[in-house]
Design an enzyme around this catalytic site. Sequence first.
Site, PDB file in Angstrom:
ATOM      1  N   ALA A  49      75.819  62.054  28.558  1.00  0.00           N
ATOM      2  CA  ALA A  49      76.776  62.879  29.292  1.00  0.00           C
ATOM      3  C   ALA A  49      77.130  64.143  28.517  1.00  0.00           C
ATOM      4  O   ALA A  49      77.209  65.239  29.084  1.00  0.00           O
ATOM      5  CB  ALA A  49      78.045  62.086  29.604  1.00  0.00           C
ATOM      6  N   GLU A  69      81.121  64.516  17.543  1.00  0.00           N
ATOM      7  CA  GLU A  69      80.745  63.103  17.550  1.00  0.00           C
ATOM      8  C   GLU A  69      81.477  62.404  16.408  1.00  0.00           C
ATOM      9  O   GLU A  69      81.366  62.810  15.255  1.00  0.00           O
ATOM     10  CB  GLU A  69      79.234  62.960  17.378  1.00  0.00           C
ATOM     11  CG  GLU A  69      78.740  61.553  17.089  1.00  0.00           C
ATOM     12  CD  GLU A  69      79.102  60.570  18.188  1.00  0.00           C
ATOM     13  OE1 GLU A  69      79.720  59.528  17.852  1.00  0.00           O
ATOM     14  OE2 GLU A  69      78.770  60.834  19.358  1.00  0.00           O
ATOM     15  N   ASN A  77      75.643  55.026  22.325  1.00  0.00           N
ATOM     16  CA  ASN A  77      74.842  54.020  23.032  1.00  0.00           C
ATOM     17  C   ASN A  77      73.596  54.601  23.669  1.00  0.00           C
ATOM     18  O   ASN A  77      72.605  53.905  23.888  1.00  0.00           O
ATOM     19  CB  ASN A  77      75.683  53.347  24.125  1.00  0.00           C
ATOM     20  CG  ASN A  77      76.712  52.405  23.556  1.00  0.00           C
ATOM     21  OD1 ASN A  77      76.562  51.908  22.444  1.00  0.00           O
ATOM     22  ND2 ASN A  77      77.767  52.162  24.310  1.00  0.00           N
ATOM     23  N   GLY A  82      67.323  51.383  26.553  1.00  0.00           N
ATOM     24  CA  GLY A  82      65.894  51.323  26.828  1.00  0.00           C
ATOM     25  C   GLY A  82      65.284  52.603  27.342  1.00  0.00           C
ATOM     26  O   GLY A  82      64.084  52.631  27.640  1.00  0.00           O
ATOM     27  N   GLY A  83      66.069  53.669  27.443  1.00  0.00           N
ATOM     28  CA  GLY A  83      65.520  54.946  27.902  1.00  0.00           C
ATOM     29  C   GLY A  83      65.057  54.927  29.341  1.00  0.00           C
ATOM     30  O   GLY A  83      64.095  55.604  29.713  1.00  0.00           O
ATOM     31  N   ARG A 327      72.301  42.534  38.938  1.00  0.00           N
ATOM     32  CA  ARG A 327      72.595  42.096  37.573  1.00  0.00           C
ATOM     33  C   ARG A 327      73.720  41.063  37.569  1.00  0.00           C
ATOM     34  O   ARG A 327      73.677  40.080  36.835  1.00  0.00           O
ATOM     35  CB  ARG A 327      72.991  43.290  36.711  1.00  0.00           C
ATOM     36  CG  ARG A 327      71.859  44.234  36.397  1.00  0.00           C
ATOM     37  CD  ARG A 327      72.353  45.447  35.635  1.00  0.00           C
ATOM     38  NE  ARG A 327      71.259  46.317  35.237  1.00  0.00           N
ATOM     39  CZ  ARG A 327      71.414  47.457  34.579  1.00  0.00           C
ATOM     40  NH1 ARG A 327      72.641  47.854  34.256  1.00  0.00           N
ATOM     41  NH2 ARG A 327      70.382  48.196  34.243  1.00  0.00           N
TER      42      ARG A 327
END
Length: 390
Positions: A49, A69, A77, A82-83, A327
């Site tokens: 984001a 950051e 995260n 998993g991209g 899920r």
Amino acid sequence: MQSHLISRRSLIKSSLFGLACSAAPAIRAAEKDEWSETYDVAIIGSGFAGLAAAYSALENGVKSVLVLEKMNVFGGNSCINGGQISLAGSGLQKSKGIKDSPKLMEEDMLRVGQRLNHPALVKAVVKESPSCYDMMVKCGVKFADQVIRLGAHSAPRTIFAENYSGGGICVPMHNWLKERGVEFRNKSFCSAVLTDKDGVVRGVEVEGQYDFDKKTHKNTYKVQAVKGVIFATGGWGADNEFISASTPQYSTLESTSQKGATSESVRMLLGLGAMPVLLDIYQVGPWATPDEFGAGAASIFADYIFAEGIMVDARNGKRFVNELASRRERSEAEMKCVDQQGKPVMPFGFCSEKRRSIVRDSRQASEKARLRSLTPSKRSPNSTALRLSR
């Protein structure tokens, strides 16, 4: 029904506001001429984001952008997932003869979300996902030449970063933005929102050289953001105290989140009067393994299990759930796999032999990302193969 929803929402807000007031960083008026630095835009958070916000700022002519950051490693995260990205109507889908549409994706999201979704946000995700793909490609992100169907999707529409890691998205975008003048600072904790006398946000207070583990810092300075402050700090899956305020039954689950996924920013925003939607709705992931931290190679393997294989109850060797269910449905089914003492019995999953090399490659990518990332937080003594993420 409406009065019930209102009272429940009010109760959740009151509980969370109490947490915000008890532990939130300060919100205060900025004194004239006290700014240490001035930028057009300050962005809090360096994951997907935050990177997208910085890109959008540049594309819209913003001259100076600062990304803060709090952790030592950029990306949060976003770097250790998993991209994967799901989007309808991509060129990759069309090249493989896959029929899909934004409308179908929107309906899938609403159905799986049990119509509790925020409609405007669903429409935004569906509408903007192709342009997000274009943004990532422009920034140098490479994608694998495959599209798979994940649980509860009506069509194959999920693509992967080439190295099967979120780092395969974050690193190229970070570098592309940095080359174009965006300034990134790690170990920089936003400790306060600074407003003018009318309550309008004008900047932030920052604790420099911040140590997340020790909660210490070496210096404090104030950043003026002329055009605005953007909070892109992600979720709080590693903040059991905050989770327990709205959903105590999830507060003992282990999380895929890195240890810095905590609630300081959302508490601060609550203190400012903001009320994010659906604060008590969490994603429970059915795709992890108890001997691997977070969403590692096992989650990639599980995606192929759900897409083309089977999952069986280790107690009897039988399938016990539709592998393409949502899920939540799969997670709830897994939570019923327990022995007579109530201890979890991990299900087993199987998929085709041809996927072995993909899983091997993704494990290597996950290990590299983990080495660059943060030390895993302590496991819950009651952890199962489920993972909580927010």
